[in-house]
Design a protein around this motif. Structure first.
Motif, PDB file in Angstrom:
ATOM      1  N   ASP A 409      87.874  78.167   4.331  1.00 21.18           N
ATOM      2  CA  ASP A 409      87.373  77.281   3.290  1.00 21.18           C
ATOM      3  C   ASP A 409      86.501  78.060   2.303  1.00 21.18           C
ATOM      4  OD1 ASP A 409      86.950  74.992   1.870  1.00 21.18           O
ATOM      5  OD2 ASP A 409      85.466  74.146   3.237  1.00 21.18           O
ATOM      6  N   VAL A 410      86.967  78.147   1.085  1.00 22.32           N
ATOM      7  CA  VAL A 410      86.264  78.916   0.058  1.00 22.32           C
ATOM      8  C   VAL A 410      85.209  78.044  -0.606  1.00 22.32           C
ATOM      9  CG1 VAL A 410      86.539  80.160  -2.116  1.00 22.32           C
ATOM     10  CG2 VAL A 410      88.291  80.347  -0.332  1.00 22.32           C
ATOM     11  N   LYS A 411      83.949  78.493  -0.575  1.00 25.34           N
ATOM     12  CA  LYS A 411      82.836  77.740  -1.147  1.00 25.34           C
ATOM     13  C   LYS A 411      82.356  78.303  -2.480  1.00 25.34           C
ATOM     14  CE  LYS A 411      82.381  74.966   2.442  1.00 25.34           C
ATOM     15  NZ  LYS A 411      82.753  73.535   2.340  1.00 25.34           N
ATOM     16  N   GLU A 412      82.543  79.602  -2.683  1.00 23.41           N
ATOM     17  CA  GLU A 412      82.141  80.269  -3.921  1.00 23.41           C
ATOM     18  C   GLU A 412      82.973  81.531  -4.069  1.00 23.41           C
ATOM     19  OE1 GLU A 412      77.995  81.042  -3.436  1.00 23.41           O
ATOM     20  OE2 GLU A 412      78.316  82.717  -2.050  1.00 23.41           O
ATOM     21  N   ILE A 413      83.070  81.997  -5.309  1.00 23.73           N
ATOM     22  CA  ILE A 413      83.905  83.157  -5.600  1.00 23.73           C
ATOM     23  C   ILE A 413      83.147  84.120  -6.503  1.00 23.73           C
ATOM     24  CG2 ILE A 413      86.069  83.961  -6.634  1.00 23.73           C
ATOM     25  CD1 ILE A 413      87.254  81.187  -6.057  1.00 23.73           C
ATOM     26  N   TYR A 414      83.169  85.397  -6.132  1.00 23.16           N
ATOM     27  CA  TYR A 414      82.631  86.451  -6.979  1.00 23.16           C
ATOM     28  C   TYR A 414      83.804  87.139  -7.663  1.00 23.16           C
ATOM     29  CZ  TYR A 414      77.998  85.801  -5.041  1.00 23.16           C
ATOM     30  OH  TYR A 414      76.784  85.265  -4.703  1.00 23.16           O
ATOM     31  N   ALA A 415      83.690  87.330  -8.971  1.00 27.84           N
ATOM     32  CA  ALA A 415      84.814  87.842  -9.752  1.00 27.84           C
ATOM     33  C   ALA A 415      84.443  89.110 -10.497  1.00 27.84           C
ATOM     34  CB  ALA A 415      85.293  86.784 -10.741  1.00 27.84           C
ATOM     35  N   CYS A 416      85.457  89.929 -10.747  1.00 31.29           N
ATOM     36  CA  CYS A 416      85.267  91.129 -11.551  1.00 31.29           C
ATOM     37  C   CYS A 416      86.582  91.465 -12.221  1.00 31.29           C
ATOM     38  CB  CYS A 416      84.774  92.295 -10.690  1.00 31.29           C
ATOM     39  SG  CYS A 416      85.937  92.822  -9.410  1.00 31.29           S
ATOM     40  N   GLY A 417      86.568  92.499 -13.048  1.00 28.77           N
ATOM     41  CA  GLY A 417      87.759  92.898 -13.771  1.00 28.77           C
ATOM     42  C   GLY A 417      87.785  92.320 -15.168  1.00 28.77           C
ATOM     43  N   GLY A 418      88.868  92.589 -15.884  1.00 25.43           N
ATOM     44  CA  GLY A 418      88.981  92.137 -17.263  1.00 25.43           C
ATOM     45  C   GLY A 418      88.873  90.638 -17.416  1.00 25.43           C
ATOM     46  N   LEU A 419      89.429  89.902 -16.457  1.00 22.63           N
ATOM     47  CA  LEU A 419      89.353  88.441 -16.514  1.00 22.63           C
ATOM     48  C   LEU A 419      87.898  87.962 -16.542  1.00 22.63           C
ATOM     49  CD1 LEU A 419      91.582  86.054 -14.436  1.00 22.63           C
ATOM     50  CD2 LEU A 419      89.147  85.636 -14.565  1.00 22.63           C
ATOM     51  N   ALA A 420      87.037  88.661 -15.805  1.00 20.33           N
ATOM     52  CA  ALA A 420      85.635  88.262 -15.706  1.00 20.33           C
ATOM     53  C   ALA A 420      84.865  88.491 -16.997  1.00 20.33           C
ATOM     54  CB  ALA A 420      84.962  89.000 -14.553  1.00 20.33           C
ATOM     55  N   GLN A 421      85.464  89.187 -17.957  1.00 20.79           N
ATOM     56  CA  GLN A 421      84.827  89.371 -19.256  1.00 20.79           C
ATOM     57  C   GLN A 421      84.953  88.138 -20.140  1.00 20.79           C
ATOM     58  OE1 GLN A 421      86.903  93.263 -20.185  1.00 20.79           O
ATOM     59  NE2 GLN A 421      84.832  93.812 -20.825  1.00 20.79           N
ATOM     60  N   SER A 422      85.843  87.249 -19.774  1.00 18.18           N
ATOM     61  CA  SER A 422      86.097  86.059 -20.579  1.00 18.18           C
ATOM     62  C   SER A 422      85.371  84.852 -19.997  1.00 18.18           C
ATOM     63  CB  SER A 422      87.611  85.781 -20.628  1.00 18.18           C
ATOM     64  OG  SER A 422      87.877  84.522 -21.196  1.00 18.18           O
ATOM     65  N   ASP A 423      84.323  84.388 -20.675  1.00 20.92           N
ATOM     66  CA  ASP A 423      83.616  83.186 -20.230  1.00 20.92           C
ATOM     67  C   ASP A 423      84.565  81.989 -20.192  1.00 20.92           C
ATOM     68  OD1 ASP A 423      81.201  84.550 -19.990  1.00 20.92           O
ATOM     69  OD2 ASP A 423      80.539  84.040 -22.016  1.00 20.92           O
ATOM     70  N   PHE A 424      85.458  81.915 -21.183  1.00 20.22           N
ATOM     71  CA  PHE A 424      86.421  80.820 -21.264  1.00 20.22           C
ATOM     72  C   PHE A 424      87.318  80.793 -20.036  1.00 20.22           C
ATOM     73  CE2 PHE A 424      90.765  79.564 -22.706  1.00 20.22           C
ATOM     74  CZ  PHE A 424      90.516  78.225 -23.002  1.00 20.22           C
ATOM     75  N   TRP A 425      87.851  81.949 -19.670  1.00 18.22           N
ATOM     76  CA  TRP A 425      88.788  82.020 -18.544  1.00 18.22           C
ATOM     77  C   TRP A 425      88.060  81.822 -17.213  1.00 18.22           C
ATOM     78  CZ3 TRP A 425      93.058  86.383 -18.794  1.00 18.22           C
ATOM     79  CH2 TRP A 425      94.276  85.852 -18.326  1.00 18.22           C
ATOM     80  N   MET A 426      86.856  82.369 -17.116  1.00 17.82           N
ATOM     81  CA  MET A 426      86.079  82.181 -15.890  1.00 17.82           C
ATOM     82  C   MET A 426      85.743  80.715 -15.670  1.00 17.82           C
ATOM     83  SD  MET A 426      85.486  84.847 -13.980  1.00 17.82           S
ATOM     84  CE  MET A 426      83.993  84.332 -13.128  1.00 17.82           C
ATOM     85  N   GLN A 427      85.300  80.038 -16.728  1.00 21.65           N
ATOM     86  CA  GLN A 427      84.967  78.618 -16.591  1.00 21.65           C
ATOM     87  C   GLN A 427      86.210  77.808 -16.251  1.00 21.65           C
ATOM     88  OE1 GLN A 427      81.710  77.263 -16.779  1.00 21.65           O
ATOM     89  NE2 GLN A 427      82.848  75.596 -15.799  1.00 21.65           N
ATOM     90  N   MET A 428      87.347  78.176 -16.836  1.00 23.15           N
ATOM     91  CA  MET A 428      88.604  77.491 -16.527  1.00 23.15           C
ATOM     92  C   MET A 428      88.952  77.653 -15.044  1.00 23.15           C
ATOM     93  SD  MET A 428      92.386  78.124 -18.186  1.00 23.15           S
ATOM     94  CE  MET A 428      91.972  77.435 -19.790  1.00 23.15           C
ATOM     95  N   HIS A 429      88.798  78.854 -14.513  1.00 18.33           N
ATOM     96  CA  HIS A 429      89.042  79.067 -13.082  1.00 18.33           C
ATOM     97  C   HIS A 429      88.106  78.200 -12.242  1.00 18.33           C
ATOM     98  CE1 HIS A 429      91.573  82.539 -14.046  1.00 18.33           C
ATOM     99  NE2 HIS A 429      91.857  82.675 -12.754  1.00 18.33           N
ATOM    100  N   ALA A 430      86.831  78.176 -12.600  1.00 18.54           N
ATOM    101  CA  ALA A 430      85.874  77.369 -11.837  1.00 18.54           C
ATOM    102  C   ALA A 430      86.250  75.894 -11.885  1.00 18.54           C
ATOM    103  CB  ALA A 430      84.462  77.578 -12.380  1.00 18.54           C
TER     104      ALA A 430
END
Length: 517
Positions: A409-430
């Motif tokens: 069961d995933v409760k939180e996620i730490y991200a990195c890489g080019g995707l993590a540079q995009s606030d828009f894409w990160m918020q969409m994932h969340a």
């Protein structure tokens, strides 16, 4: 006393070299690129000569930027893409170009393995289908289709092992990479020789370097030759590393059981550590003792992620957008994000499937291919752009859904890489996944920092990985899911998950037809 650590992160398009102090402060960073060739549909190869030239550029440049003496580097750890295989002859010369991780030419070989999978325990790490991009099918392909090259091959090694060899002169096998990609099982005798024999690779183990080293073990000191070529010191120790994605996991702090790390670049990896070993459809792994004893690594991920956005930019970007970016002095990706954000959730019914280079999880299907569906006369380039962002995020969530079904069961996620540079894409994932997402200060050099965390433990600066991570990593941003958006996304998420089972047979027939040409 040496005060710095070096991380060498060899990714798909470049090698990144960074120097950190023992508290995780980035002192210098250098990058050198190399190319990829695509001889046929689904194939991908690189040049070890280009790798070497990139190292010759990036390592000295990093040291020069830091303004330090080479003998002030206590240790170096490398990571690299996995399933990127090097075939060397008796003179240590490549008999063919290294086959890159994303190469799925060995589809037939993987399909054959699936016909005998129930007879061999080693196939448990890849369910429901054996992955065509891994070592075993690729070696089967080379032995069958290039028998002269196979006969010449004395040494088979991964990119990670190649890096360590070039630095120390010592040929070794990374146990972490072998567990991750070679079906190596530390708990049950190591190499699955019975399985290798069954698929016709009865001679493959003889081609592997003999020493198998765990993450954090010392490979050796920098050789005299490497010291001369790269401007390093023979006093510096090289510590065994891991895969590039696993190094990133360490670099954002994913060193404890029950966490989750998303590495978003050309592809994505979703990685967690479990104290329990399990093997289920939809989740790759779990790989025993892959990172450190007592834990097993579980894996999801997508073969294409950021590369799809690059594909959109290179092939579908309206000329007017490019001119607008120039007129407004904007980065083109920022403009694409702006255009995509003007489209509502769900893209007015347009859905993109992210299987442009096959599916890594949950289907492990190398013959899967991408698609857009729901196109209408009202569909605009902005719709297509947003569909790319959403489709990649749906693909990540599909992996998370599969993990949850397996009991992780995933409760939180730490991200990195080019995707993590995009606030828009990160918020969409969340919003789509429904859990908080975090990035760290060194998000874009997480692989190098993860290497340095491993190196720090390897030479005794810290007693274990989690204490090193706590001392060397700092959180930067957090993205809290908008639960109203999460609810709206769920309709489209369900349509996304329904798509491939209905399209699978049609796409497979087409891929088989094209592969015969």
């Amino acid at each position: 006393m040496a005060e710095y650590l070096m991380g060498i992160d060899a990714g798909t398009g470049s090698v990144r070299v960074a120097l950190f102090d023992f508290r995780g402060q980035n002192r210098a960073y250098a990058v050198a690129e190399y190319g990829t060739t695509y001889p046929k549909n689904g194939w991908a190869e690189q040049s070890d000569y280009e790798w070497f030239e990139a190292l010759k550029k990036a390592i000295p440049e990093c040291i020069k930027k830091a303004g330090i003496a080479a003998d002030n580097i206590a240790a170096i750890t490398c990571d690299a893409t996995t399933n990127t295989l090097v075939y060397l002859d008796e003179n240590d010369t490549s008999v063919r170009p290294p086959i890159l991780w994303m190469d799925v030419r060995a589809t037939e070989e993987a399909s054959f393995i699936d016909t005998i999978r129930e007879e061999y325990d080693a196939t448990k790490f890849y369910k429901p289908g054996f992955r065509a991009d891994t070592m075993v099918p690729k070696c089967m392909w080379v032995k069958k289709n290039e028998p002269e090259n196979w006969a010449k091959t004395k040494t088979i090694m991964e990119f990670e092992d190649w890096l360590n060899w070039k630095l120390t002169g010592r040929k070794t096998v990374s146990m972490s990479v072998a567990a991750f990609r070679w079906n190596y099982d530390d708990k049950n005798g190591g190499y699955p020789v019975d399985f290798y024999n069954a698929v016709g690779l009865d001679d493959v183990v003889d081609k592997f370097p003999e020493p198998v080293l765990k993450v954090g073990e010392v490979v050796g000191n920098i050789s005299a030759e490497a010291a001369e070529i790269f401007g390093l010191s023979k006093k510096t120790v090289v510590v065994e590393g891991t895969a590039d994605c696993n190094a990133c996991m360490f670099g954002v702090g994913g060193v404890r059981p029950n966490g989750m790390t998303l590495i978003g670049g050309t592809s994505t990896c979703l990685l967690g550590l479990s104290e329990e070993e399990f093997h289920v459809d939809g989740v790759n792994g779990t790989y025993p003792n892959c990172m450190y004893d007592g834990t097993s690594l579980l894996e999801g991920g997508q073969t294409a992620a950021g590369s799809i956005l690059t594909w959109f930019k290179n092939n579908l970007l309206p000329a007017a957008w490019m001119q607008e970016a120039v007129n407004r002095n904007m980065n083109i990706y920022d403009l694409i994000t702006e255009k995509a954000s003007s489209v509502p959730i769900g893209c007015d019914g347009l859905v993109m499937m992210d299987y442009f280079q096959g599916n890594r999880a949950p289907y492990a299907d190398s013959k899967a291919r991408g698609m857009f569906w729901g196109l209408s006369i009202g569909t605009t380039p902005a719709h297509l752009a947003r569909a790319v962002y959403e489709g990649v995020a749906y693909g990540a969530n599909h992996c998370i859904v599969s993990m949850k079904k397996a009991g992780y069961d995933v409760k939180e996620i730490y991200a990195c890489g080019g995707l993590a540079q995009s606030d828009f894409w990160m918020q969409m994932h969340a919003d789509i996944i429904g859990v908080p997402m975090y990035t760290t200060i060194e998000s874009q050099s997480a692989g190098c920092l993860g290497d340095c965390i491993i190196a720090a433990v390897g030479v005794g600066i810290y007693p274990n990985f989690w204490e090193a991570a706590d001392s060397m990593i700092r959180v930067d941003k957090e993205y809290i899911p908008n639960m109203e958006a999460h609810k709206e996304y769920q309709f489209y998420m369900e349509r996304y998950m329904e798509t491939w089972p209905q399209m699978k047979e049609i796409v497979h027939k087409t891929v088989d037809h094209n592969n015969k040409k």
